[in-house]
Scaffold this motif. Structure first.
Motif, short mmCIF file in Angstrom:
data_model
loop_
_atom_site.label_atom_id
_atom_site.label_comp_id
_atom_site.label_asym_id
_atom_site.label_seq_id
_atom_site.Cartn_x
_atom_site.Cartn_y
_atom_site.Cartn_z
N MET A 289 -37.15 45.49 13.59
CA MET A 289 -37.23 44.13 12.77
C MET A 289 -36.41 44.39 11.15
SD MET A 289 -39.11 40.96 11.73
CE MET A 289 -38.39 39.60 9.71
N ALA A 290 -37.91 45.23 10.93
CA ALA A 290 -37.43 46.00 9.20
C ALA A 290 -36.54 46.68 9.04
CB ALA A 290 -39.32 46.97 8.81
N ILE A 291 -35.90 47.62 10.49
CA ILE A 291 -34.57 48.09 10.06
C ILE A 291 -33.40 47.55 10.60
CG2 ILE A 291 -33.42 50.31 11.33
CD1 ILE A 291 -36.24 51.15 12.47
N VAL A 292 -33.39 46.45 11.44
CA VAL A 292 -32.66 45.44 11.37
C VAL A 292 -31.77 45.00 10.45
CG1 VAL A 292 -31.27 43.30 12.16
CG2 VAL A 292 -33.24 45.53 14.29
N ILE A 293 -33.05 44.79 9.40
CA ILE A 293 -32.77 43.88 8.22
C ILE A 293 -32.34 44.49 6.92
CG2 ILE A 293 -34.12 42.53 6.40
CD1 ILE A 293 -36.24 41.93 8.81
N TYR A 294 -33.16 46.06 7.25
CA TYR A 294 -32.49 46.75 5.76
C TYR A 294 -30.78 46.82 6.20
CZ TYR A 294 -37.12 47.31 3.98
OH TYR A 294 -38.54 47.30 3.07
N SER A 295 -30.91 47.69 7.37
CA SER A 295 -29.21 47.82 7.69
C SER A 295 -28.28 46.61 7.59
CB SER A 295 -29.27 48.23 9.09
OG SER A 295 -30.11 49.58 9.52
N ALA A 296 -28.46 45.50 7.96
CA ALA A 296 -28.10 44.52 7.66
C ALA A 296 -27.63 44.02 5.69
CB ALA A 296 -28.50 43.52 7.49
N ILE A 297 -29.07 45.02 5.09
CA ILE A 297 -28.57 44.52 3.68
C ILE A 297 -27.38 45.62 3.20
CG2 ILE A 297 -29.91 45.24 1.63
CD1 ILE A 297 -32.09 43.83 2.75
N LEU B 157 -22.62 51.48 -4.03
CA LEU B 157 -22.12 52.07 -2.64
C LEU B 157 -22.06 51.52 -1.32
CD1 LEU B 157 -24.90 55.17 -2.02
CD2 LEU B 157 -23.21 55.25 -3.30
N THR B 158 -21.06 51.77 -0.61
CA THR B 158 -20.83 50.56 0.15
C THR B 158 -20.58 51.32 1.20
OG1 THR B 158 -18.49 50.78 0.02
CG2 THR B 158 -19.52 48.92 -0.56
N TYR B 159 -21.37 50.46 2.47
CA TYR B 159 -21.71 50.93 3.98
C TYR B 159 -20.71 50.41 5.09
CZ TYR B 159 -25.39 52.91 1.18
OH TYR B 159 -25.66 53.72 0.59
N GLY B 160 -20.44 51.42 6.07
CA GLY B 160 -19.11 49.50 7.00
C GLY B 160 -20.67 49.94 7.98
N PHE B 161 -20.17 49.17 8.75
CA PHE B 161 -21.39 48.72 10.14
C PHE B 161 -22.10 50.05 10.17
CE2 PHE B 161 -22.72 48.09 14.63
CZ PHE B 161 -23.55 46.72 14.25
N GLU C 108 -22.61 53.06 9.50
CA GLU C 108 -23.16 53.58 8.44
C GLU C 108 -24.28 53.20 8.16
OE1 GLU C 108 -19.43 55.70 4.91
OE2 GLU C 108 -19.39 53.35 5.75
N SER C 109 -24.52 51.69 8.27
CA SER C 109 -25.78 51.00 7.34
C SER C 109 -26.76 51.17 8.76
CB SER C 109 -25.54 49.74 7.75
OG SER C 109 -24.80 48.93 9.01
N ILE C 110 -26.12 51.86 9.44
CA ILE C 110 -27.56 51.75 10.87
C ILE C 110 -28.58 53.19 9.89
CG2 ILE C 110 -28.61 52.05 13.09
CD1 ILE C 110 -25.37 50.62 13.71
#
Length: 438
Positions: A116-124, A306-310, A312-314
């Motif tokens: 859950m934490a990883i998913v949230i950080y990736s979404a952020i 910094l910006t990340y694509g989908f 890249e964010s994982i």
């Protein structure tokens, strides 16, 4: 305060549901019966309960907001269902399944919280990206607490490197931990580079003195002036930069301190307006304020964005989750010190992590961090926590013998008593700090 409380409840609800769903899902994968799935505990009665037709599971909401639980058939847990355990073993029960399956059921809650934490950080990372000001680009330097100044830091020092590694990120928890654990910090002081030796007990000193480490040193530059305020009466205008109060050269924190000390007293203020230097008289109000909004950090230091694509964010989310977990595990060594015990907090401390006005980015950052904490705390080898069950299952795998039911019941009861005492202590600390500290 109400907003912070509601955010805390929502955040903990999400974490509890995800955690318990991990146990529930793996129990069902192995065809183990789950009798109850509850948010919060429900001794004596429930606020809500529902059992779908042809379902083996009752879903509900308890009245005691200290977590949640799934009641798994044939398992010694908080319910202390001795009657069920006294009956012959049934194939759908937890105790009837191989140790490796039971082990996966028990670790699933912790794993789901970390995911859950990883998913949230990736979404952020995907939605908001990352914005920061590198510490070694802060030309005005930092302002340091008395504790930091005692070991050699000086106001205006630019934090440059920790054990030779450039401090090219913001002053976040990871960077702070890197500095605290370093043997020396290199700072730029004027035109020189100076090494500041870091004592091994520096973190304990900071915890004991409770003055923090450092903040950005910024000039006081007016963004806007409130009407009918001391600032408007003095003639201040947007863009004015404070140079001196009386004869003292000042930065932002100096101004705030002097205003607070000079309630209803007139001060001579020297400001820079464009190319002109002006002298104004200003009288802070009875609250020690002049009622202006100040320019933000980004006005002085353009941030790195910094910006990340989908996709890249994982990996960014995974890296952030692992960093938070390893950092928190590293910080656990301070819990067993006098300073750590004194700083321990409960629900009021956790509630203070949330802003008084809802901010989606901050809410999700705090929720992800709390999910990391919940994962780690639950895997500790304490009876009544998932880690306690994991410990006994590992013992069973190694020795090929199950601990006796009586041993499990006693261990569980002692674990619950320990956790309850810890909960009381942490929240008592909160109450003392909130209502009785100077």
């Amino acid at each position: 305060m109400l907003s912070s409380l509601l955010q805390l409840i929502l955040s903990l609800t999400l974490q509890v549901v995800v955690h318990e769903f991990g146990h529930f899902l793996f129990a069902r994968i192995f065809k183990i019966r789950v009798e109850k799935f509850y948010l919060f505990f429900n001794p004596w009665f429930s606020l809500f309960r529902f059992k779908p037709k042809n379902s083996e599971t009752e879903y509900g909401i308890g009245w005691l907001p200290l977590g949640g639980y799934v009641k798994i058939a044939g398992m010694i847990d908080e319910s202390m269902d001795r009657k069920q355990m006294a009956e012959p073993e049934k194939p759908w029960e937890f105790r009837a399944h191989p140790a490796w399956q039971r082990l996966l059921v028990m670790v699933a809650g912790v794993v789901f919280n970390f995911i859950m934490a990883i998913v949230i950080y990736s979404a952020i990372a995907f939605h908001w990206g990352d914005t920061y000001v590198p510490l070694n680009s802060v030309s005005y330097g930092m302002e340091f607490s008395p504790t930091a100044q005692e070991i050699g830091f000086k106001d205006g020092d630019v934090l440059w490197a920790a054990d030779g590694q450039p401090l090219d990120r913001a002053l976040d928890d990871a960077t702070f931990r890197k500095m605290v654990e370093a043997e020396k910090i290199t700072v730029r002081r004027g035109d020189e580079y100076v090494d500041v030796p870091m004592p091994s007990d520096f973190m304990l000193r900071l915890m004991r003195d409770k003055k923090g480490f450092a903040n950005y040193r910024l000039p006081f530059v007016v963004d806007s002036v409130m009407p009918d305020s001391p600032a408007s009466a003095a003639g201040l205008m947007p863009g004015d930069r404070f140079l001196k109060i009386d004869s003292m050269e000042v930065f932002r924190s100096d101004c705030m301190s002097l205003f607070a000390q000079s309630k209803n007293e007139e001060l001579k203020l020297t400001v820079l307006r464009g190319a002109d230097t002006l002298t104004l008289n200003i009288t802070p109000n009875e609250s020690g304020r002049i009622c202006v909004y100040m320019m933000p950090l980004s006005y002085f230091y353009p941030p790195v964005e910094l910006t990340y694509g989908f996709f890249e964010s994982i990996p960014v989310g995974i890296s952030k989750g692992v960093s938070k977990l390893t950092g928190y595990v590293s910080d656990m060594k301070y819990v067993f010190t006098k300073e750590g015990e004194a700083s321990m907090g409960g629900f009021i401390t956790i509630m203070g992590l949330f802003p008084t006005e809802f901010d989606a980015l901050l809410f999700w950052e705090v929720t992800a961090f709390l999910s990391v904490i919940l994962a780690f705390m639950n895997i500790l080898p304490i009876p009544a926590l998932d880690g306690g069950h994991v410990l006994f299952l590992l013992y069973e795998v190694v020795t090929r013998r199950k601990p006796s039911q009586r041993f499990m019941e006693v261990a569980l009861m002692l674990g619950m008593m320990f956790l309850f005492a810890l909960l009381l202590y942490a929240n008592a600390n909160d109450v003392i700090r909130t209502f009785f500290s100077n």
